[in-house]
Design a protein around this motif. Sequence first.
Motif, short mmCIF file in Angstrom:
data_model
loop_
_atom_site.label_atom_id
_atom_site.label_comp_id
_atom_site.label_asym_id
_atom_site.label_seq_id
_atom_site.Cartn_x
_atom_site.Cartn_y
_atom_site.Cartn_z
N UNK A 104 19.13 84.11 -50.85
CA UNK A 104 20.31 84.90 -51.22
C UNK A 104 21.55 84.01 -51.31
N UNK A 105 21.73 83.12 -50.34
CA UNK A 105 22.88 82.21 -50.35
C UNK A 105 22.82 81.28 -51.56
N UNK A 106 21.64 80.76 -51.86
CA UNK A 106 21.50 79.87 -53.02
C UNK A 106 21.81 80.62 -54.31
N UNK A 107 21.33 81.84 -54.42
CA UNK A 107 21.58 82.64 -55.63
C UNK A 107 23.07 82.96 -55.77
N UNK A 108 23.71 83.31 -54.65
CA UNK A 108 25.15 83.61 -54.70
C UNK A 108 25.95 82.38 -55.10
N UNK A 109 25.64 81.24 -54.51
CA UNK A 109 26.40 80.03 -54.83
C UNK A 109 26.18 79.60 -56.26
N UNK A 110 24.95 79.75 -56.76
CA UNK A 110 24.69 79.40 -58.15
C UNK A 110 25.45 80.33 -59.09
N UNK A 111 25.45 81.61 -58.80
CA UNK A 111 26.18 82.57 -59.63
C UNK A 111 27.67 82.29 -59.65
N UNK A 112 28.24 82.01 -58.48
CA UNK A 112 29.68 81.70 -58.41
C UNK A 112 30.00 80.43 -59.19
N UNK A 113 29.14 79.42 -59.06
CA UNK A 113 29.40 78.17 -59.76
C UNK A 113 29.27 78.34 -61.26
N UNK A 114 28.28 79.09 -61.71
CA UNK A 114 28.12 79.33 -63.14
C UNK A 114 29.34 80.06 -63.69
N UNK A 115 29.80 81.06 -62.97
CA UNK A 115 30.99 81.79 -63.41
C UNK A 115 32.21 80.85 -63.46
N UNK A 116 32.43 80.12 -62.38
CA UNK A 116 33.60 79.24 -62.33
C UNK A 116 33.52 78.16 -63.41
N UNK A 117 32.33 77.61 -63.61
CA UNK A 117 32.18 76.55 -64.61
C UNK A 117 32.37 77.09 -66.02
N UNK A 118 31.72 78.18 -66.33
CA UNK A 118 31.78 78.71 -67.70
C UNK A 118 33.12 79.35 -68.03
N UNK A 119 33.62 80.16 -67.13
CA UNK A 119 34.82 80.93 -67.43
C UNK A 119 36.09 80.14 -67.17
N UNK A 120 36.16 79.47 -66.03
CA UNK A 120 37.41 78.81 -65.66
C UNK A 120 37.51 77.38 -66.20
N UNK A 121 36.48 76.58 -65.97
CA UNK A 121 36.58 75.16 -66.29
C UNK A 121 36.30 74.88 -67.78
N UNK A 122 35.15 75.32 -68.27
CA UNK A 122 34.78 75.01 -69.65
C UNK A 122 35.70 75.68 -70.66
N UNK A 123 36.07 76.92 -70.39
CA UNK A 123 36.99 77.60 -71.31
C UNK A 123 38.33 76.88 -71.34
N UNK A 124 38.77 76.41 -70.20
CA UNK A 124 40.04 75.68 -70.15
C UNK A 124 39.96 74.35 -70.88
N UNK A 125 38.82 73.67 -70.77
CA UNK A 125 38.69 72.36 -71.39
C UNK A 125 38.37 72.42 -72.88
N UNK A 126 37.52 73.35 -73.29
CA UNK A 126 37.04 73.35 -74.67
C UNK A 126 37.67 74.42 -75.55
N UNK A 127 38.10 75.51 -74.99
CA UNK A 127 38.62 76.61 -75.80
C UNK A 127 40.15 76.66 -75.79
N UNK A 128 40.74 76.54 -74.62
CA UNK A 128 42.18 76.75 -74.49
C UNK A 128 43.02 75.48 -74.54
N UNK A 129 42.40 74.33 -74.62
CA UNK A 129 43.14 73.08 -74.61
C UNK A 129 43.58 72.72 -76.03
N UNK A 130 44.88 72.78 -76.32
CA UNK A 130 45.35 72.47 -77.67
C UNK A 130 45.06 71.02 -78.08
#
Length: 160
Positions: A104-130
């Motif tokens: 359960x802990x591994x699944x939760x941490x993987x889900x949080x990391x996937x969300x943070x990586x895809x939504x926060x980090x990658x979107x900021x670097x590849x989509x929103x960076x002029x």
Amino acid sequence: MGIMMHSLVIGLTLAITKGPEFTTLVTAILFHQLFEGLSLGIRIAGLPSESKSGAISGIPGHFLKPILATTFALTTPLGIAVGLRAFSGGSQGNNSNLNEIQGLMSAMSAGMLIYAACVEMLAGDFVMDPQMWRCGLKRQVIALLSLVAGVCAMASIGYD
């Protein structure tokens, strides 16, 4: 905050892992936390010191960066401490329950990391960076290939 919560759950997972899995997990976490800290540090350093109102999220700008850096540095050890305290009797208890908690802990941490990586980090670097919009196709391809190489490297570290 998502990455910091992920680090807390990683600490909890590390606290309940035993045997040969522990060595593999520690190695993966060392590299993982290193690169996660580097990417988060870049994000923290890029935050404006002051906004028009003089504060970001109600916290004065000159306090925000050290608070975020300190919080990230303390979340994994805090998770380990909480996990050791909460599950200290787990080694004598039901091993299948401990395995379920670890899963359960591994699944939760993987889900949080996937969300943070895809939504926060990658979107900021590849989509929103002029700057990325204005750079040439060659630089965009190199950035994407670097991302894929990093994903493959992280996947190979944790693979048994």
